[in-house]
Design an enzyme around this catalytic site. Structure first.
Site, PDB file in Angstrom:
ATOM      1  N   ASP A 130       0.819  -1.219   0.000  1.00 18.11           N
ATOM      2  CA  ASP A 130       0.000   0.000   0.000  1.00 18.11           C
ATOM      3  C   ASP A 130       0.852   1.268   0.000  1.00 18.11           C
ATOM      4  O   ASP A 130       2.020   1.261   0.414  1.00 18.11           O
ATOM      5  CB  ASP A 130      -0.885   0.046   1.258  1.00 18.11           C
ATOM      6  CG  ASP A 130      -2.026  -0.955   1.215  1.00 18.11           C
ATOM      7  OD1 ASP A 130      -2.004  -1.834   0.337  1.00 18.11           O
ATOM      8  OD2 ASP A 130      -2.922  -0.862   2.070  1.00 18.11           O
ATOM      9  N   HIS A 297       3.755  -2.190   3.102  1.00 22.13           N
ATOM     10  CA  HIS A 297       3.767  -0.846   2.521  1.00 22.13           C
ATOM     11  C   HIS A 297       5.072  -0.594   1.767  1.00 22.13           C
ATOM     12  O   HIS A 297       6.131  -1.078   2.179  1.00 22.13           O
ATOM     13  CB  HIS A 297       3.580   0.217   3.608  1.00 22.13           C
ATOM     14  CG  HIS A 297       2.249   0.131   4.304  1.00 22.13           C
ATOM     15  ND1 HIS A 297       1.995  -0.791   5.299  1.00 22.13           N
ATOM     16  CD2 HIS A 297       1.097   0.837   4.132  1.00 22.13           C
ATOM     17  CE1 HIS A 297       0.750  -0.655   5.713  1.00 22.13           C
ATOM     18  NE2 HIS A 297       0.173   0.323   5.031  1.00 22.13           N
TER      19      HIS A 297
END
Length: 327
Positions: A130, A297
């Site tokens: 992400d 991430h």
């Protein structure tokens, strides 16, 4: 008589001075010529030294290239070659034809997260990243995925996609067969969830804006219906968001699927963790999930995730997982 003697003496002195002056001028001229010759010679020497120095530097650079890790050089060469020519698009898909072989429909993945998927003996891991792309973390993650021959899903933030310095990373991720998904445009909770309630119009505007940002890079045939809400869909359920039912209806109308996760490496859980801690967190949360959708991430500051990723992949392979992306 006395005057003649004095006059004769003055003439001798004048002749002596004249001779001295002449010798001085001759000596000075010789010195000037010698000095000029020395300066010119020094100029030639300096020029030659500079040329030799440049040749040595070029040769040293070539030697360094020869001595450097040939595998690393090959990876860099391959990445550049792949980005020279964009891979073909499948109409309204978020993966290229090669990546499509490894992708599973978002509806099936959602069912897996909810524990409603088909029961079988297969162990499948979905690596998801992400908040990217970033120039400091995403390239390292792509290098590892390429080296390990693994496909992943990148949930992109639109304003990062619109940053010119990230354009090649979006192309590279797509060209190397990874799935690209939508993670809003601003990732701003105050805009998306004012008063902790979903602003449906604002959210859909950001979803569309992010899709358009990716299309500007990859072409109009690109489309992703896969999205992950900032904070996760589960956070909206946790807060009993009164707009959630209307939002679900809107997603259904647009054929958009919201994907959460059931495992993570903990790189966004407050304190900064080292690679070893991230690996252990991934191991702990994957346990018990034959279908593991792992949250990680690739934005700025997540270098630890890039460092831990090779070990996470090796662990999953050792546990018998195969890797898939989400389409």
């Amino acid at each position: 008589m006395r005057k003649d003697i004095m006059r004769s003496s003055d003439l001798r002195k004048k002749r002596i001075r004249k001779k001295r002056k002449k010798r001085f001028l001759i000596t000075l001229s010789v010195l000037v010529v010698i000095a000029g010759g020395i300066l010119f010679a020094q100029y030639i020497i300096n020029k030659e030294n500079k040329k030799n120095s440049q040749n040595v530097n070029v040769q040293a650079s070539k030697e360094d290239e020869k001595k450097s890790d040939p595998k690393e050089n090959e990876n860099k060469k391959d990445s550049k070659e792949e980005n020279k020519e964009d891979k073909p698009l499948l109409k309204n898909k978020n993966v290229n034809p090669e990546g499509d072989k490894y992708a599973i429909e978002a509806e099936k993945v959602k069912s897996m997260i909810e524990g409603k998927g088909e029961k079988d003996d297969k162990k499948i891991a979905f690596l998801t990243f992400d908040d990217g792309p970033s120039t400091t973390v995403t390239p390292k993650i792509l290098d590892t995925l390429k080296e390990k021959d693994v496909k992943a899903t990148f949930f992109l933030v639109g304003n990062a996609v619109d940053n010119k310095k990230h354009e090649d990373l979006v192309k590279r991720a797509f060209n190397e067969g990874h799935a690209l998904a939508n993670h809003s445009y601003t990732h701003n909770y105050k805009t998306l969830y004012p008063g902790n309630h979903i602003n449906i119009d604002a959210y859909m505007d950001e979803f569309n804006k992010t899709n358009e940002a990716i299309k500007k890079i990859l072409g109009d045939d690109f489309n992703t219906r896969v999205m992950r809400m900032p904070g996760g869909y589960m956070s909206r359920k946790h807060y009993k968001d009164p707009n959630l039912n209307a939002f679900d209806q809107k997603l259904s109308e647009k054929n958009i699927v919201s994907i959460d996760w059931n495992a993570l490496n903990g790189d966004a859980e407050g304190k900064k963790r080292g690679a070893g801690e991230l690996l252990e967190r991934a191991k702990k949360t994957v346990k018990g999930h034959d279908k593991a959708i792992i949250l990680m991430h690739d934005t700025y500051g997540k270098e630890g995730t890039a460092e831990a990723l090779p070990q996470i992949i090796d662990f999953l392979k050792g546990e018998g997982y195969e890797f898939r992306s989400i389409k």
